[in-house]
Scaffold this motif. Structure first.
Motif, PDB file in Angstrom:
ATOM      1  N   LYS A   9      31.382  15.026 -43.160  1.00 33.74           N
ATOM      2  CA  LYS A   9      31.699  16.283 -43.839  1.00 33.74           C
ATOM      3  C   LYS A   9      30.532  17.265 -43.760  1.00 33.74           C
ATOM      4  O   LYS A   9      29.448  17.021 -44.259  1.00 33.74           O
ATOM      5  CB  LYS A   9      32.086  16.043 -45.298  1.00 33.74           C
ATOM      6  CG  LYS A   9      33.438  15.377 -45.469  1.00 33.74           C
ATOM      7  CD  LYS A   9      34.560  16.254 -44.945  1.00 33.74           C
ATOM      8  CE  LYS A   9      35.899  15.577 -45.167  1.00 33.74           C
ATOM      9  NZ  LYS A   9      37.009  16.322 -44.624  1.00 33.74           N
ATOM     10  N   THR A  10      30.793  18.385 -43.130  1.00 40.50           N
ATOM     11  CA  THR A  10      29.820  19.471 -43.024  1.00 40.50           C
ATOM     12  C   THR A  10      30.179  20.536 -44.055  1.00 40.50           C
ATOM     13  O   THR A  10      31.241  20.468 -44.685  1.00 40.50           O
ATOM     14  CB  THR A  10      29.868  20.091 -41.618  1.00 40.50           C
ATOM     15  OG1 THR A  10      31.168  20.676 -41.436  1.00 40.50           O
ATOM     16  CG2 THR A  10      29.595  19.066 -40.529  1.00 40.50           C
ATOM     17  N   ASN A  11      29.326  21.534 -44.209  1.00 42.74           N
ATOM     18  CA  ASN A  11      29.653  22.642 -45.110  1.00 42.74           C
ATOM     19  C   ASN A  11      30.980  23.283 -44.721  1.00 42.74           C
ATOM     20  O   ASN A  11      31.790  23.621 -45.587  1.00 42.74           O
ATOM     21  CB  ASN A  11      28.542  23.692 -45.096  1.00 42.74           C
ATOM     22  CG  ASN A  11      27.305  23.225 -45.809  1.00 42.74           C
ATOM     23  OD1 ASN A  11      27.320  22.265 -46.566  1.00 42.74           O
ATOM     24  ND2 ASN A  11      26.209  23.906 -45.553  1.00 42.74           N
ATOM     25  N   ARG A  14      33.867  20.978 -45.770  1.00 47.16           N
ATOM     26  CA  ARG A  14      34.007  20.966 -47.232  1.00 47.16           C
ATOM     27  C   ARG A  14      34.661  22.255 -47.736  1.00 47.16           C
ATOM     28  O   ARG A  14      35.512  22.215 -48.617  1.00 47.16           O
ATOM     29  CB  ARG A  14      32.639  20.755 -47.897  1.00 47.16           C
ATOM     30  CG  ARG A  14      32.176  19.297 -47.858  1.00 47.16           C
ATOM     31  CD  ARG A  14      30.932  19.080 -48.720  1.00 47.16           C
ATOM     32  NE  ARG A  14      29.716  19.577 -48.090  1.00 47.16           N
ATOM     33  CZ  ARG A  14      29.002  18.918 -47.195  1.00 47.16           C
ATOM     34  NH1 ARG A  14      29.370  17.723 -46.805  1.00 47.16           N
ATOM     35  NH2 ARG A  14      27.907  19.446 -46.692  1.00 47.16           N
ATOM     36  N   GLU A  15      34.260  23.397 -47.169  1.00 44.26           N
ATOM     37  CA  GLU A  15      34.853  24.671 -47.594  1.00 44.26           C
ATOM     38  C   GLU A  15      36.346  24.729 -47.259  1.00 44.26           C
ATOM     39  O   GLU A  15      37.139  25.210 -48.067  1.00 44.26           O
ATOM     40  CB  GLU A  15      34.126  25.857 -46.957  1.00 44.26           C
ATOM     41  CG  GLU A  15      32.825  26.181 -47.635  1.00 44.26           C
ATOM     42  CD  GLU A  15      32.253  27.534 -47.213  1.00 44.26           C
ATOM     43  OE1 GLU A  15      33.023  28.419 -46.769  1.00 44.26           O
ATOM     44  OE2 GLU A  15      31.026  27.693 -47.343  1.00 44.26           O
ATOM     45  N   ASP A  17      38.391  22.144 -46.923  1.00 46.86           N
ATOM     46  CA  ASP A  17      39.077  21.212 -47.827  1.00 46.86           C
ATOM     47  C   ASP A  17      39.235  21.826 -49.215  1.00 46.86           C
ATOM     48  O   ASP A  17      40.307  21.756 -49.815  1.00 46.86           O
ATOM     49  CB  ASP A  17      38.311  19.889 -47.929  1.00 46.86           C
ATOM     50  CG  ASP A  17      38.408  19.050 -46.660  1.00 46.86           C
ATOM     51  OD1 ASP A  17      39.267  19.340 -45.795  1.00 46.86           O
ATOM     52  OD2 ASP A  17      37.607  18.101 -46.527  1.00 46.86           O
ATOM     53  N   ALA A  18      38.167  22.430 -49.733  1.00 45.51           N
ATOM     54  CA  ALA A  18      38.199  23.022 -51.076  1.00 45.51           C
ATOM     55  C   ALA A  18      39.220  24.152 -51.171  1.00 45.51           C
ATOM     56  O   ALA A  18      39.864  24.331 -52.205  1.00 45.51           O
ATOM     57  CB  ALA A  18      36.814  23.526 -51.472  1.00 45.51           C
TER      58      ALA A  18
END
Length: 161
Positions: A9-11, A14-15, A17-18
């Motif tokens: 998981k990279t930034n 993660r963004e 997914d969020a």
């Protein structure tokens, strides 16, 4: 495609997914000497639908992000015109990590330390999905370009030579 590593998981991922934005995470083994076009072809992808993320600085001092097909070259005059700058230049590779949080070859337009004005080559509109870096070497994101615009504001422009 390679399997996702445990700490994958990279930034950028993660963004996405969020935000709940549909996307696909793709992992592959990349040789350090491979070009973006070679990587696209090795994965059976159309190089015109695989985009590289380029970070530039305008004459005003502002930074800009451009996504262009891996087989194409950014036209700096067109890029400057799109950004409303007199001139634009590529930033030095050593400036990339401190500015964006990403390394050369793994720079994603999503999840940078700071959001910069972003421009995507107009050819992205020809594809249902495009690929671009997922935030580290060997990781790509496949998604609809319009969905990308739901997460990061960008403008389509004619950007290539």
């Amino acid at each position: 495609m390679a399997r996702a590593p445990k700490d994958h998981k990279t930034n950028a991922l993660r963004e996405l997914d969020a935000a709940g934005i549909p996307h696909e995470e793709l992992f592959f083994d990349a040789e350090p000497t491979m070009t973006g076009e070679e990587i696209a072809l090795s994965q059976g992808e159309d190089p015109d639908a695989v985009f590289k993320t380029l970070v530039t600085q305008g004459k005003s001092g502002g930074y800009y992000v451009f996504l262009v097909p891996v087989a194409a070259e950014l036209d700096l005059k067109k890029a400057a015109a799109a950004a409303g700058e007199k001139a634009i230049a590529m930033i030095k590779a050593r400036e990339l990590l401190p500015l964006t949080g990403y390394v050369h070859g793994g720079c994603s337009p999503i999840g940078m330390k700071k959001r910069f004005p972003t421009f995507v080559d107009e050819t992205a509109q020809l594809f249902d999905t495009i690929h671009f870096s997922g935030g580290k070497v060997g990781c790509q994101i496949r998604m609809n370009p319009d969905d990308l615009g739901r997460l990061i504001p960008f403008q389509y422009a004619d950007l290539t030579v």
